[in-house]
Design a protein around this motif. Structure first.
Motif, PDB file in Angstrom:
ATOM      1  N   GLY A 193      57.143  34.380  77.777  1.00 46.73           N
ATOM      2  CA  GLY A 193      58.062  34.910  78.780  1.00 46.73           C
ATOM      3  C   GLY A 193      59.359  35.297  78.115  1.00 46.73           C
ATOM      4  O   GLY A 193      59.657  34.822  77.014  1.00 46.73           O
ATOM      5  N   PRO A 194      60.165  36.145  78.760  1.00 45.32           N
ATOM      6  CA  PRO A 194      61.415  36.597  78.142  1.00 45.32           C
ATOM      7  C   PRO A 194      62.430  35.460  78.010  1.00 45.32           C
ATOM      8  O   PRO A 194      62.239  34.386  78.589  1.00 45.32           O
ATOM      9  CB  PRO A 194      61.918  37.667  79.120  1.00 45.32           C
ATOM     10  N   ASN A 195      63.497  35.689  77.270  1.00 42.24           N
ATOM     11  CA  ASN A 195      64.571  34.697  77.151  1.00 42.24           C
ATOM     12  C   ASN A 195      65.092  34.349  78.544  1.00 42.24           C
ATOM     13  O   ASN A 195      65.261  35.229  79.383  1.00 42.24           O
ATOM     14  CB  ASN A 195      65.746  35.253  76.318  1.00 42.24           C
ATOM     15  N   GLN A 255      52.729  48.951  74.422  1.00 45.94           N
ATOM     16  CA  GLN A 255      52.621  49.505  73.068  1.00 45.94           C
ATOM     17  C   GLN A 255      51.987  48.515  72.095  1.00 45.94           C
ATOM     18  O   GLN A 255      51.344  48.900  71.132  1.00 45.94           O
ATOM     19  CB  GLN A 255      54.010  49.880  72.526  1.00 45.94           C
ATOM     20  N   ARG A 256      52.231  47.204  72.349  1.00 46.40           N
ATOM     21  CA  ARG A 256      51.799  46.206  71.360  1.00 46.40           C
ATOM     22  C   ARG A 256      50.601  45.443  71.886  1.00 46.40           C
ATOM     23  O   ARG A 256      50.703  44.329  72.333  1.00 46.40           O
ATOM     24  CB  ARG A 256      52.955  45.269  71.030  1.00 46.40           C
ATOM     25  N   MET A 257      49.447  46.089  71.858  1.00 52.85           N
ATOM     26  CA  MET A 257      48.206  45.426  72.289  1.00 52.85           C
ATOM     27  C   MET A 257      47.591  44.710  71.088  1.00 52.85           C
ATOM     28  O   MET A 257      47.567  45.247  69.987  1.00 52.85           O
ATOM     29  CB  MET A 257      47.202  46.454  72.817  1.00 52.85           C
ATOM     30  N   GLN A 262      52.521  43.540  81.322  1.00 56.61           N
ATOM     31  CA  GLN A 262      52.878  44.841  80.744  1.00 56.61           C
ATOM     32  C   GLN A 262      54.315  45.212  81.088  1.00 56.61           C
ATOM     33  O   GLN A 262      55.009  45.842  80.285  1.00 56.61           O
ATOM     34  CB  GLN A 262      51.899  45.905  81.230  1.00 56.61           C
ATOM     35  N   ALA A 263      54.790  44.796  82.252  1.00 50.91           N
ATOM     36  CA  ALA A 263      56.174  45.092  82.629  1.00 50.91           C
ATOM     37  C   ALA A 263      57.149  44.347  81.711  1.00 50.91           C
ATOM     38  O   ALA A 263      58.216  44.849  81.376  1.00 50.91           O
ATOM     39  CB  ALA A 263      56.405  44.694  84.079  1.00 50.91           C
ATOM     40  N   VAL A 272      50.031  31.392  79.664  1.00 56.56           N
ATOM     41  CA  VAL A 272      50.747  31.401  80.939  1.00 56.56           C
ATOM     42  C   VAL A 272      52.016  32.210  80.720  1.00 56.56           C
ATOM     43  O   VAL A 272      52.817  31.890  79.835  1.00 56.56           O
ATOM     44  CB  VAL A 272      51.096  29.960  81.387  1.00 56.56           C
ATOM     45  N   CYS A 273      52.165  33.263  81.498  1.00 61.06           N
ATOM     46  CA  CYS A 273      53.332  34.139  81.363  1.00 61.06           C
ATOM     47  C   CYS A 273      54.309  33.788  82.473  1.00 61.06           C
ATOM     48  O   CYS A 273      53.976  33.869  83.665  1.00 61.06           O
ATOM     49  CB  CYS A 273      52.878  35.591  81.443  1.00 61.06           C
ATOM     50  N   LEU A 274      55.512  33.380  82.037  1.00 61.53           N
ATOM     51  CA  LEU A 274      56.493  32.837  82.978  1.00 61.53           C
ATOM     52  C   LEU A 274      57.714  33.738  83.035  1.00 61.53           C
ATOM     53  O   LEU A 274      58.176  34.245  82.001  1.00 61.53           O
ATOM     54  CB  LEU A 274      56.897  31.445  82.455  1.00 61.53           C
ATOM     55  N   ASN A 275      58.213  33.965  84.238  1.00 59.01           N
ATOM     56  CA  ASN A 275      59.514  34.609  84.398  1.00 59.01           C
ATOM     57  C   ASN A 275      60.115  34.038  85.693  1.00 59.01           C
ATOM     58  O   ASN A 275      60.115  34.686  86.724  1.00 59.01           O
ATOM     59  CB  ASN A 275      59.380  36.130  84.460  1.00 59.01           C
TER      60      ASN A 275
END
Ligand SMILES: Nc1ncnc2c1ncn2[C@@H]1O[C@H](COP(=O)(O)OP(=O)(O)OP(=O)(O)O)[C@@H](O)[C@H]1O
Length: 262
Positions: free
Chosen positions: A46-48, A228-230, A222-223, A200-203
């Motif tokens: 997940g992002p910062n 681009q980085r698959m 993807q958002a 697990v992708c967290l935001n």
């Protein structure tokens, strides 16, 4: 199919149910449901500021949620390698002293010290270790606890490329070797795709979760990470880095070599 497979589905070791964390009138986590199975390797991405470290702190009992429950299947031993560890410079703490805080059999102590490449550091002062040396020592200490769950918060910080690849191989071997589950926070999507059973992708909330190969197709993934980085899965016995750990002639089992002394 993931290059790392985990098929057992039973009562989870730990389960977070509808967890929300709010501090300073801000939502940090919202309605998180999460479970970890025995011997599973799960990576949180997940992002910062997404709440990854906060989720880990709730799981470890360091931070209390404002809402929701944490269920344990039994009395669990948890071990944690934090993102930052800065003991006071005035504390006369040697690596050996830090490791001695964990009680375990001498042969296991010897094996873990050897495999994490810290044998030559035992008499060094913890405050004087390099970033990479400190990460190894913290990992060794966590393993000496013989945990049911090993929690790693970005453990690659400070490691050189070869040591990083070795650490990935080593971590992947831990569930089979020592019977622990691994929960890791990582920004390294290559590791995520090659080293993990589940992602697990967290935001603040869980955007998506699932097998590494399927998560890249998810619109919320993807958002955040773009298209681009698959990453594609290799079905080898290493974690797929271009700088992967080379098998070693003196010991074929995954291990991390000591940092070279210059
Ligand atoms: N005790 C606290 N009080 C107030 N705000 C907090 C507290 N702990 C964390 N936060 C805030 O919650 C947000 C999530 O922090 P957290 O460290 O969990 O994110 P993260 O996903 O681990 O980020 P990174 O990838 O940058 O390490 C941040 O904006 C942080 O400032």
């Amino acid at each position: 199919m993931s290059s790392v497979q985990h098929t057992s589905v039973s009562t989870p070791l730990i389960q977070l149910e509808n967890i929300s964390v709010r501090r300073d009138e801000r939502d940090i986590l919202r309605n998180i449901d999460f479970a970890l199975q025995a011997k599973e390797i799960v990576t949180l991405i997940g992002p910062n500021g997404a709440g990854k470290s906060t989720l880990i702190k709730v799981l470890l009992g360091i931070m209390s949620p404002n809402k929701g429950k944490v269920h344990f299947s039994k009395k669990l031993k948890l071990a944690y390698v934090p993102q930052k560890f800065n003991p006071s410079a005035s504390l006369p703490l040697r690596v050996q002293d830090l490791l001695d805080l964990e009680i375990c059999a001498a042969d296991l102590r010897e094996e873990i010290s050897r495999d994490t490449g810290i044998q030559k550091l035992l008499s060094s002062k913890v405050q004087q270790l390099s970033g990479g040396e400190r990460q190894r020592v913290l990992l060794a200490r966590a393993l000496l606890r013989q945990p049911d769950i090993l929690v790693l918060d970005e453990p690659m910080q400070g490691l050189d490329i070869q040591s990083e690849a070795e650490l990935y191989d080593y971590v992947r071997s831990l569930p089979e070797r020592y019977g622990c589950a691994v929960l890791m926070v990582s920004h390294d999507l290559q590791w995520v795709m090659q080293g993990t059973h589940r992602v697990v992708c967290l935001n603040k909330h869980i955007c998506c979760s699932g097998l590494p190969e399927s998560i890249q197709q998810h619109p919320e993934y993807q958002a955040i990470f773009g298209t681009q980085r698959m990453f594609y899965q290799h079905h080898h016995n290493h974690c797929g880095h271009s700088d992967h750990a080379e098998p070693c002639s003196h010991d074929p089992r995954p291990h991390i070599h000591p940092e070279p002394k210059v």
